[in-house]
Design a protein around this motif. Structure first.
Motif, PDB file in Angstrom:
ATOM      1  N   GLY A  12     -29.011 -37.035  -4.636  1.00 45.92           N
ATOM      2  CA  GLY A  12     -27.996 -36.589  -3.706  1.00 45.92           C
ATOM      3  C   GLY A  12     -26.958 -35.655  -4.287  1.00 45.92           C
ATOM      4  N   ILE A  13     -25.712 -35.885  -3.909  1.00 47.85           N
ATOM      5  CA  ILE A  13     -24.607 -35.028  -4.311  1.00 47.85           C
ATOM      6  C   ILE A  13     -24.454 -34.991  -5.828  1.00 47.85           C
ATOM      7  CG2 ILE A  13     -22.106 -34.714  -4.190  1.00 47.85           C
ATOM      8  CD1 ILE A  13     -22.222 -36.157  -1.449  1.00 47.85           C
ATOM      9  N   GLY A  14     -24.568 -36.141  -6.476  1.00 47.75           N
ATOM     10  CA  GLY A  14     -24.387 -36.209  -7.920  1.00 47.75           C
ATOM     11  C   GLY A  14     -25.400 -35.375  -8.667  1.00 47.75           C
ATOM     12  N   ARG A  15     -26.656 -35.460  -8.253  1.00 47.95           N
ATOM     13  CA  ARG A  15     -27.705 -34.681  -8.913  1.00 47.95           C
ATOM     14  C   ARG A  15     -27.484 -33.188  -8.700  1.00 47.95           C
ATOM     15  NH1 ARG A  15     -32.827 -32.428  -8.241  1.00 47.95           N
ATOM     16  NH2 ARG A  15     -34.305 -32.917  -9.932  1.00 47.95           N
ATOM     17  N   ALA A  16     -27.163 -32.810  -7.455  1.00 51.32           N
ATOM     18  CA  ALA A  16     -26.931 -31.396  -7.146  1.00 51.32           C
ATOM     19  C   ALA A  16     -25.763 -30.849  -7.958  1.00 51.32           C
ATOM     20  CB  ALA A  16     -26.668 -31.223  -5.651  1.00 51.32           C
ATOM     21  N   VAL A 174      -8.309 -36.291  -8.984  1.00 54.55           N
ATOM     22  CA  VAL A 174      -8.709 -35.554  -7.784  1.00 54.55           C
ATOM     23  C   VAL A 174      -9.618 -36.444  -6.947  1.00 54.55           C
ATOM     24  CG1 VAL A 174      -9.915 -33.506  -6.918  1.00 54.55           C
ATOM     25  CG2 VAL A 174      -8.553 -33.359  -9.013  1.00 54.55           C
ATOM     26  N   VAL A 175      -9.438 -36.395  -5.628  1.00 52.20           N
ATOM     27  CA  VAL A 175     -10.289 -37.157  -4.710  1.00 52.20           C
ATOM     28  C   VAL A 175     -11.075 -36.188  -3.833  1.00 52.20           C
ATOM     29  CG1 VAL A 175     -10.377 -38.884  -2.871  1.00 52.20           C
ATOM     30  CG2 VAL A 175      -8.628 -39.051  -4.655  1.00 52.20           C
ATOM     31  N   ILE A 176     -12.384 -36.376  -3.776  1.00 51.38           N
ATOM     32  CA  ILE A 176     -13.246 -35.607  -2.879  1.00 51.38           C
ATOM     33  C   ILE A 176     -13.673 -36.530  -1.734  1.00 51.38           C
ATOM     34  CG2 ILE A 176     -15.387 -34.288  -2.639  1.00 51.38           C
ATOM     35  CD1 ILE A 176     -13.383 -32.924  -4.435  1.00 51.38           C
ATOM     36  N   GLU A 177     -13.523 -36.062  -0.504  1.00 49.04           N
ATOM     37  CA  GLU A 177     -13.832 -36.884   0.672  1.00 49.04           C
ATOM     38  C   GLU A 177     -14.935 -36.229   1.506  1.00 49.04           C
ATOM     39  OE1 GLU A 177      -9.313 -38.667   1.331  1.00 49.04           O
ATOM     40  OE2 GLU A 177      -9.929 -36.843   2.383  1.00 49.04           O
ATOM     41  N   PRO A 178     -16.203 -36.481   1.162  1.00 49.13           N
ATOM     42  CA  PRO A 178     -17.285 -35.921   1.971  1.00 49.13           C
ATOM     43  C   PRO A 178     -17.372 -36.603   3.331  1.00 49.13           C
ATOM     44  CG  PRO A 178     -18.043 -36.577  -0.220  1.00 49.13           C
ATOM     45  CD  PRO A 178     -16.703 -37.199  -0.008  1.00 49.13           C
ATOM     46  N   GLY A 179     -17.800 -35.827   4.313  1.00 47.65           N
ATOM     47  CA  GLY A 179     -18.179 -36.399   5.594  1.00 47.65           C
ATOM     48  C   GLY A 179     -19.666 -36.709   5.555  1.00 47.65           C
ATOM     49  N   ALA A 180     -20.330 -36.612   6.701  1.00 46.95           N
ATOM     50  CA  ALA A 180     -21.770 -36.855   6.749  1.00 46.95           C
ATOM     51  C   ALA A 180     -22.505 -35.771   5.965  1.00 46.95           C
ATOM     52  CB  ALA A 180     -22.256 -36.871   8.193  1.00 46.95           C
ATOM     53  N   PRO A 224     -26.107 -31.086   0.859  1.00 45.58           N
ATOM     54  CA  PRO A 224     -25.537 -31.633  -0.385  1.00 45.58           C
ATOM     55  C   PRO A 224     -25.106 -30.564  -1.379  1.00 45.58           C
ATOM     56  CG  PRO A 224     -27.893 -32.112  -0.216  1.00 45.58           C
ATOM     57  CD  PRO A 224     -27.448 -31.619   1.120  1.00 45.58           C
ATOM     58  N   ILE A 225     -25.732 -29.387  -1.314  1.00 45.40           N
ATOM     59  CA  ILE A 225     -25.350 -28.305  -2.225  1.00 45.40           C
ATOM     60  C   ILE A 225     -23.917 -27.848  -1.951  1.00 45.40           C
ATOM     61  CG2 ILE A 225     -25.846 -25.949  -2.975  1.00 45.40           C
ATOM     62  CD1 ILE A 225     -27.882 -27.965  -3.921  1.00 45.40           C
ATOM     63  N   SER A 226     -23.533 -27.808  -0.661  1.00 47.30           N
ATOM     64  CA  SER A 226     -22.171 -27.367  -0.333  1.00 47.30           C
ATOM     65  C   SER A 226     -21.143 -28.378  -0.817  1.00 47.30           C
ATOM     66  CB  SER A 226     -22.033 -27.141   1.174  1.00 47.30           C
ATOM     67  OG  SER A 226     -22.142 -28.366   1.895  1.00 47.30           O
ATOM     68  N   VAL A 227     -21.477 -29.676  -0.698  1.00 51.14           N
ATOM     69  CA  VAL A 227     -20.567 -30.708  -1.183  1.00 51.14           C
ATOM     70  C   VAL A 227     -20.513 -30.673  -2.712  1.00 51.14           C
ATOM     71  CG1 VAL A 227     -20.019 -33.172  -1.161  1.00 51.14           C
ATOM     72  CG2 VAL A 227     -21.077 -32.112   0.840  1.00 51.14           C
ATOM     73  N   ALA A 228     -21.673 -30.457  -3.327  1.00 48.51           N
ATOM     74  CA  ALA A 228     -21.708 -30.331  -4.785  1.00 48.51           C
ATOM     75  C   ALA A 228     -20.844 -29.168  -5.249  1.00 48.51           C
ATOM     76  CB  ALA A 228     -23.143 -30.141  -5.259  1.00 48.51           C
ATOM     77  N   GLY A 229     -20.811 -28.102  -4.459  1.00 53.05           N
ATOM     78  CA  GLY A 229     -19.965 -26.959  -4.798  1.00 53.05           C
ATOM     79  C   GLY A 229     -18.492 -27.336  -4.848  1.00 53.05           C
ATOM     80  N   SER A 230     -18.076 -28.217  -3.948  1.00 53.05           N
ATOM     81  CA  SER A 230     -16.689 -28.678  -3.963  1.00 53.05           C
ATOM     82  C   SER A 230     -16.416 -29.550  -5.182  1.00 53.05           C
ATOM     83  CB  SER A 230     -16.385 -29.460  -2.689  1.00 53.05           C
ATOM     84  OG  SER A 230     -16.442 -28.622  -1.564  1.00 53.05           O
ATOM     85  N   LEU A 231     -17.420 -30.338  -5.582  1.00 55.65           N
ATOM     86  CA  LEU A 231     -17.276 -31.130  -6.808  1.00 55.65           C
ATOM     87  C   LEU A 231     -17.130 -30.216  -8.027  1.00 55.65           C
ATOM     88  CD1 LEU A 231     -19.726 -34.200  -6.766  1.00 55.65           C
ATOM     89  CD2 LEU A 231     -17.267 -34.196  -7.175  1.00 55.65           C
ATOM     90  N   ARG A 243      -6.588 -33.758  -3.134  1.00 57.38           N
ATOM     91  CA  ARG A 243      -7.476 -34.414  -2.171  1.00 57.38           C
ATOM     92  C   ARG A 243      -8.136 -33.329  -1.325  1.00 57.38           C
ATOM     93  NH1 ARG A 243      -4.510 -38.267  -1.070  1.00 57.38           N
ATOM     94  NH2 ARG A 243      -5.729 -40.127  -1.508  1.00 57.38           N
ATOM     95  N   ARG A 244      -9.470 -33.392  -1.232  1.00 61.61           N
ATOM     96  CA  ARG A 244     -10.199 -32.356  -0.493  1.00 61.61           C
ATOM     97  C   ARG A 244     -11.245 -32.982   0.417  1.00 61.61           C
ATOM     98  NH1 ARG A 244     -12.954 -27.132  -3.310  1.00 61.61           N
ATOM     99  NH2 ARG A 244     -10.838 -27.020  -4.112  1.00 61.61           N
ATOM    100  N   VAL A 245     -11.218 -32.609   1.698  1.00 61.89           N
ATOM    101  CA  VAL A 245     -12.217 -33.055   2.667  1.00 61.89           C
ATOM    102  C   VAL A 245     -13.349 -32.032   2.699  1.00 61.89           C
ATOM    103  CG1 VAL A 245     -12.655 -33.685   5.069  1.00 61.89           C
ATOM    104  CG2 VAL A 245     -10.409 -34.135   4.056  1.00 61.89           C
ATOM    105  N   VAL A 246     -14.597 -32.512   2.627  1.00 59.20           N
ATOM    106  CA  VAL A 246     -15.765 -31.625   2.573  1.00 59.20           C
ATOM    107  C   VAL A 246     -16.836 -32.089   3.554  1.00 59.20           C
ATOM    108  CG1 VAL A 246     -17.459 -30.570   1.073  1.00 59.20           C
ATOM    109  CG2 VAL A 246     -15.324 -31.399   0.091  1.00 59.20           C
ATOM    110  N   PRO A 247     -17.289 -31.240   4.513  1.00 58.40           N
ATOM    111  CA  PRO A 247     -16.652 -29.983   4.895  1.00 58.40           C
ATOM    112  C   PRO A 247     -15.342 -30.261   5.635  1.00 58.40           C
ATOM    113  CG  PRO A 247     -18.439 -30.479   6.391  1.00 58.40           C
ATOM    114  CD  PRO A 247     -18.495 -31.535   5.320  1.00 58.40           C
TER     115      PRO A 247
END
Length: 277
Positions: A12-16, A174-180, A224-231, A243-247
């Protein structure tokens, strides 16, 4: 270039994020339990070192941390990304004590354990960054997601406390807050909803409605690539947003509804959105 530890990096996000960071020449320690996936990362990508780690096991975390310190000549990594986690879904009355405990041991205590392994060295060096992967679910609670949502609410609170504690010592939080997100994560949630439709008949009608909402939500979820980009941005930025909401949409709308409206009104909106009576 930075040295970065990422937990939950085998899918998932971690691998990406691990692959994307490595492609940008960062030194990445990709941590997880899936030995096959770890071996693939280790062999297939330059700048990635696989790190076997079970965040629920103190000895495993300590051993993995020792490996990182050894590889970095006794220095702390520049960034630690706490991404490991999973979701328990179901009616509160039906979810067992063991499932509740395992959920908190992974999503909350695992994060604390990993953070504790690296923070002292970051603090003494007066430089470092902790990136905690929370969720929009850490700000807004959805029916039948109580176990998972409550762990993410805990992550939010822990992150806020830690940010203030460590700021005077030069360590950022830093906090990342992914949605679905379109990952296996959503499929596992769906499987649990289907299980409880059969196993908790008192809630079957509500769960069927929730299943339809959940399907639509994840079908339109972020890549997941877009969320990984925020990470990656949280790891690389010289002045990261705490704190960042993604997207940003629709997650920020959900959060605003919960934060700004009276509870009766926000409850009504959540019930309408999820299709529950």
């Amino acid at each position: 270039m930075s040295s970065i530890v990422i937990t939950g990096a085998t899918a998932g996000i971690g691998r990406a994020a691990a692959i994307l960071l490595a492609s940008k020449k960062h030194t990445v320690f990709a941590a997880g339990r899936d030995q096959t996936a770890l071996a693939e990362l280790d062999a297939g990508y330059e700048n990635i070192t696989a790190l076997e780690m079970d965040v629920t096991d103190a000895s495993s975390v300590n051993a993995a941390a020792a490996t990182v310190f050894d590889a970095l000549d006794g220095n702390a990594p520049d960034v630690v990304v706490n991404n490991a986690g999973y979701a328990v879904v179901g009616p509160l009355e039906a979810v067992s004590d063991e499932e509740w405990e395992r959920q908190f041991k992974t999503n909350v205590l695992g994060l604390v354990r990993v953070t504790r392994a690296f923070v002292p060295a970051m603090r003494e060096r007066r430089r470092g960054r902790i990136v905690n992967v929370s969720s929009v679910a850490g700000r807004v609670t959805v029916p039948f997601f109580g176990p998972y949502n409550s762990t993410k609410h805990a992550v939010e609170s822990i992150s806020d406390s830690l940010r203030h504690e460590l700021r005077p010592h030069g360590v950022e939080v830093v906090v990342i807050e992914p949605g679905a997100v379109k990952t296996r994560f959503g499929s596992l949630e769906k499987e649990q909803i289907e299980h409880w439709i059969e196993s908790a008949p008192a809630y079957a009608a509500q769960l069927r409605t929730l299943k339809a909402f959940h399907h639509d939500l994840h079908d339109k979820g972020a890549d997941p690539i877009s969320v990984a980009g925020s990470l990656v941005a949280a790891c690389e930025s010289h002045n990261p947003t705490p704190r960042r909401v993604v997207p940003f949409l629709p997650g920020s709308v959900f959060i605003a509804i919960k934060a700004l409206l009276p509870t009766r009104v926000s409850d009504w909106i959540v019930q309408k959105l999820t299709g529950l009576p």
